[in-house]
Design an enzyme around this catalytic site. Structure first.
Site: not given
Ligand code: C6P
Length: 422
Positions: A122, A226, A366
């Site tokens: 990501h 999540k 992302c």
């Molecule tokens: N992926 C998805 O729809 P945050 O936004 O900081 O809580 O998490 C970031 C993040 C980091 N690593 C992985 C593997 C992720 O999947 C995510 C968040 C979401 O896939 C939003 S882009």
């Protein structure tokens, strides 16, 4: 395994309709819904205990501090950390990773050092390392993945054995391929090479039993939102010795021991990393989310998702126009099912599915480098992601709505155009 009907009754939002249809929420990789227990914990905190933490001597402040610190201990137990002091509260996974990139990488990396990532990261586990590399002269290198969506372990051995790797930053469960990476083996390889390991657990901690002692990594980052918790709360777990040796991430109140006009000394870990008033109420409500998951049992959560993923893979594969990315076996992956359908653009698919009440995500999720590696006509895919309240009816609704989407666009079945590999 899980009593989904009973679970669903705890989630008020699942009663609502979207475009006149039952909500089928399959965007759990982006964020999960919240049970009434979490919503009530939030209301209860503001109704009864609201005060700032670590500051006051009055009753409310003591209560708020105790509630907040209890959740730190709860998080530590949830991932089997040695102590609550190893748990730092942040805003999200992204901030947890940036904290390490800022507090450890910028201080410890030198020109020529390598930060090893994978091609399925990501952006949150890539861009912070690019910034740290730019500041230190280090270099970011990626381990590629194979056609079946698993990591190229031969390449991993080669890259980690080069003698230059100082840090391996690796996603435990891919948010696109669903792949569960062999983190324990990767950690052994990295440690043998003298490199530290940061695990991006954003998609794994909510879905798999997690034991940081078994993982044996050095840092683990994940987000409350999540895993049934509120937005605005993230966790960084780190080995105590490493956290103690790291620079603070931000300066301000609560993170100091003494302050002079020209210099200061820091509070102990983890307070050193929590400058300013933290997100108290949401941390407290996160505690209710952890209780909820513990009550279900993370082993049962995983078993439910393996069974439902198997069903979803079978049902989607039966649609001839569908191409599913990632490992074929549900045991090798999480409940993240990313697909291309009939050459349609993922945004079109997601928009029509929404008309049937089915919420999925479309785009690059992302992960632009990952999508580039998939070699698609468009750098985008459609993703359905599962959680504890999803059942076979949800999968049936997705498959039915997909079929209708195909008919809406007049698709006859041939693979062509965007959304499937070239
Ligand atoms: N992926 C998805 O729809 P945050 O936004 O900081 O809580 O998490 C970031 C993040 C980091 N690593 C992985 C593997 C992720 O999947 C995510 C968040 C979401 O896939 C939003 S882009």
């Amino acid at each position: 395994m899980l009593d989904v009907a009973r679970i669903r009754a705890d989630f008020p939002i699942l009663n609502r309709q979207v475009h006149g249809r039952r909500l089928v929420y399959l965007d759990n990789g982006a964020t999960t819904q919240k049970p009434v227990q979490v919503i009530e914990a939030l209301t209860r905190f503001y109704s009864l205990h609201n005060a700032n933490v670590h500051r006051g001597v009055h009753t409310l402040s003591d209560e708020a501090t105790e509630l907040y610190e209890d959740v730190r201990a709860k998080v530590a137990a949830f991932i089997n950390a040695h102590s609550a002091a190893e748990i730092v509260f942040t805003r999200n996974t992204t901030e947890s990773i940036n904290l390490v990139a800022s507090g450890w990488a910028r201080r410890n990396l030198r020109p020529g050092d390598e930060i090893v990532v994978t091609a399925m990261e990501h952006h949150s586990n890539l861009v912070p390392w690019q910034l740290a590399a730019a500041a230190t002269g280090a270099r970011v290198r990626a381990i590629p993945f194979l056609a079946d969506g698993t990591l190229d372990m031969d390449n991993a051995r080669q890259v980690l054995g080069s003698g230059k790797a100082r840090l391996l930053a690796v996603v435990h469960m891919s948010n696109v391929l669903g792949t569960i990476n062999p983190v324990e083996e990767l950690t052994r390889l990295a440690h043998d090479a003298g490199a530290l390991v940061l695990v991006d657990g954003a998609q794994s901690v909510p879905h798999l039993p997690t034991d940081v002692r078994e993982l044996d990594a050095d840092f683990l980052a994940f987000s409350a939102h999540k895993m049934l918790g509120p937005t605005g709360v993230g966790v960084l777990w780190g080995r105590r010795g490493l956290l103690d040796a790291m620079d603070p991430y931000q300066g301000g109140g609560s993170m100091i021991a003494t302050v002079e006009i020209e210099h200061s000394t820091w509070a102990e870990t983890p307070q050193k990393f929590e400058a300013g008033t933290p997100n108290i109420a949401d941390v407290v409500a996160f505690g209710a989310a952890i209780d909820y998951l513990l009550d279900l049992g993370m082993g049962n959560v995983r078993a439910h998702e393996v069974a439902l993923t198997r069903y979803a893979l079978e049902q989607l594969a039966a649609l001839p126009e569908t191409h599913i990315f990632g490992p074929a076996q549900p045991e090798q992956r999480g409940g993240i099912i990313t697909f291309g359908y009939a050459g349609l653009h993922p945004h079109d698919i997601a928009q029509v599915l929404d008309q049937y009440g089915v919420a999925v995500r479309a785009g690059h999720h992302c992960t632009q480098p990952l999508h580039r590696a998939l070699n698609l006509d468009v750098g985008a895919t459609t993703r359905a992601s599962l959680y504890i309240y999803n059942d076979r009816d949800d999968i049936d609704a997705l498959v039915d709505a997909l079929g209708r989407t195909g008919r809406f666009f007049g698709v006859t079945g041939a693979h062509s155009g965007s959304g499937v590999p070239r």
